[in-house]
Design an enzyme around this catalytic site. Structure first.
Site, PDB file in Angstrom:
ATOM      1  N   HIS A 197       0.834  -1.214   0.000  1.00 17.70           N
ATOM      2  CA  HIS A 197       0.000   0.000   0.000  1.00 17.70           C
ATOM      3  C   HIS A 197       0.860   1.251   0.000  1.00 17.70           C
ATOM      4  CE1 HIS A 197       0.949  -0.521   4.316  1.00 17.70           C
ATOM      5  NE2 HIS A 197       0.985   0.799   4.330  1.00 17.70           N
ATOM      6  N   HIS A 248      -5.803  -1.866   3.921  1.00 20.63           N
ATOM      7  CA  HIS A 248      -5.720  -0.711   3.017  1.00 20.63           C
ATOM      8  C   HIS A 248      -4.774  -1.011   1.865  1.00 20.63           C
ATOM      9  CE1 HIS A 248      -2.290  -0.402   5.550  1.00 20.63           C
ATOM     10  NE2 HIS A 248      -2.033   0.875   5.435  1.00 20.63           N
ATOM     11  N   HIS A 250       4.312   7.376   2.750  1.00 19.13           N
ATOM     12  CA  HIS A 250       5.154   6.175   2.750  1.00 19.13           C
ATOM     13  C   HIS A 250       4.619   5.112   1.804  1.00 19.13           C
ATOM     14  CE1 HIS A 250       2.176   4.859   5.886  1.00 19.13           C
ATOM     15  NE2 HIS A 250       2.349   3.680   5.334  1.00 19.13           N
ATOM     16  N   HIS A 289       0.066  -0.436  14.896  1.00  9.79           N
ATOM     17  CA  HIS A 289      -0.906   0.607  14.560  1.00  9.79           C
ATOM     18  C   HIS A 289      -2.243   0.259  15.212  1.00  9.79           C
ATOM     19  CE1 HIS A 289       1.473   2.563  11.498  1.00  9.79           C
ATOM     20  NE2 HIS A 289       1.496   1.526  10.696  1.00  9.79           N
ATOM     21  N   TYR A 314       8.872   2.084  10.420  1.00 15.61           N
ATOM     22  CA  TYR A 314       9.062   3.097   9.381  1.00 15.61           C
ATOM     23  C   TYR A 314      10.534   3.437   9.277  1.00 15.61           C
ATOM     24  CZ  TYR A 314       4.046   4.320   9.278  1.00 15.61           C
ATOM     25  OH  TYR A 314       2.691   4.315   9.149  1.00 15.61           O
ATOM     26  N   GLU A 362       7.805   1.474   4.771  1.00 14.27           N
ATOM     27  CA  GLU A 362       7.267   0.740   5.915  1.00 14.27           C
ATOM     28  C   GLU A 362       7.328  -0.748   5.574  1.00 14.27           C
ATOM     29  OE1 GLU A 362       2.957   0.897   6.359  1.00 14.27           O
ATOM     30  OE2 GLU A 362       3.103   0.550   8.507  1.00 14.27           O
TER      31      GLU A 362
HETATM   32 FE    FE Z   1       1.312   1.990   6.120  1.00 14.85          FE
HETATM   33 CA    CA Z   2      -3.055  -3.913   1.161  1.00  6.49          CA
END
Ligand code: FE
Ligand code: CA
Length: 306
Positions: A152, A199, A213, A245, A254, A264
């Site tokens: 992502h 995500h 990132h 997270h 990171y 990341e």
């Molecule tokens: Fe991320």
């Molecule tokens: Ca993903």
């Protein structure tokens, strides 16, 4: 893929001003494999990816993201999506076959935050080193962190609201999580999925057209710890050491590539289906949302973009 015809993030093209050092970093420290080179670009893939490339490094005098591209299911889906993007009010351009190594035709458009996106179906198949017949779980000879795949990107921009509407209404992404102002008026961050993961692209309020990132996927928490060891051994600047997270529940670190693009590596998170109910975070809890243990943002997280 949630039925919208968009499979996943297929590639990201990153600008690099310290080109040779960056190529060395992405091959030996991140551990991607080089699959092609042309005048100004090097093409790479993670070992578990079967398409020709997922990362393109581009010689440049600045850092940042040239474009990010999603792979769609077939050419019918591409045509349907092109129509929807135009209906939303974005201008679409055709990127012709073989503009870059291994790639077929793509469509290119700029989203409300100013980022350039592409959608494509055709790309050369190169396969994985373990093969597809009675495979071993991982190949010999892995280098560096050796993530499974590109996962992502988090991008910044002013109009997170319209951009979210574009991804959910025009492209059929699922909004998995959002961060809103306490009065509920403002959308501060938005997490969007087209796959089964938390995500595939996300947006946070900040300067337009910037990269926050790019994230690569690892197997498990121990691999995240080990990635941190590899970075320290190679004296790479680590911005955030292993933690979790709140948003996406991912376990993460990171760090920065030699040109200053934030990277990341992460693992974990939940499964996303098309009926996933959006999770809401309020602005006063954003520290916990981003870094679940420290419960506050660090200075660089909200100020460094490339
Ligand atoms: Fe991320
Ligand atoms: Ca993903």
């Amino acid at each position: 893929m949630n039925g919208n015809g968009i499979e996943r993030v297929g590639r990201i093209q990153l600008r690099q001003f310290d080109f040779e050092k960056s190529v060395d970093y992405y091959t030996n420290i991140i551990g991607l494999d080089i699959t092609g080179r042309d005048e100004n670009r090097v093409y790479l893939k993670a070992w578990d990816e079967w398409d020709h490339h997922s990362v393109i490094l581009e010689k440049s005098d600045s850092a940042g993201m040239d474009h990010i591209a999603f792979k769609v299911t077939n050419n019918d889906a591409l045509e349907r999506l092109e129509h929807r993007i135009e209906q939303f009010g974005c201008t679409v351009h055709r990127v012709s076959n073989r503009t870059r190594i291994g790639e077929g035709e793509a469509i290119r458009f700029i989203i409300p935050t100013g980022h350039t996106f592409e959608l494509y179906n055709e790309i050369e198949y190169v396969g994985v080193p373990t093969g597809r017949l009675n495979p071993h779980p991982w190949p010999d000879g892995l280098r560096g962190i050796s993530p499974h795949r590109l996962d992502h990107a988090l991008l910044s921009g002013d109009d997170v609201k319209t951009t979210t509407r574009f991804f959910t209404e025009a492209l059929g992404f699922v909004q998995t999580e959002k961060v809103i102002s306490i009065d509920g008026e403002e959308l501060i961050a938005s997490f969007l999925s087209t796959s089964m993961t938390g995500h595939d692209v996300a947006f946070i309020k900040g300067p337009d057209a910037k990269l926050h990132h790019v994230g690569f996927y690892l197997d498990n928490w121990y691999e995240v710890l080990k990635a941190s060891d590899i970075l320290s051994r190679n004296e790479v600047e680590i911005e955030v050491t292993p933690t979790r997270h709140g948003i996406t529940r991912g376990e993460t670190i990171y760090f920065y590539d030699p040109s200053g693009n934030r990277n990341e590596v992460y693992t974990g998170g939940y499964a996303v289906y098309s009926d996933f109910p959006t999770i809401t975070w309020t602005e006063d809890k954003i520290g916990t949302g981003i870094f679940y243990h420290r419960r506050q943002l660090n200075e660089t997280f909200s100020s460094v973009f490339s």
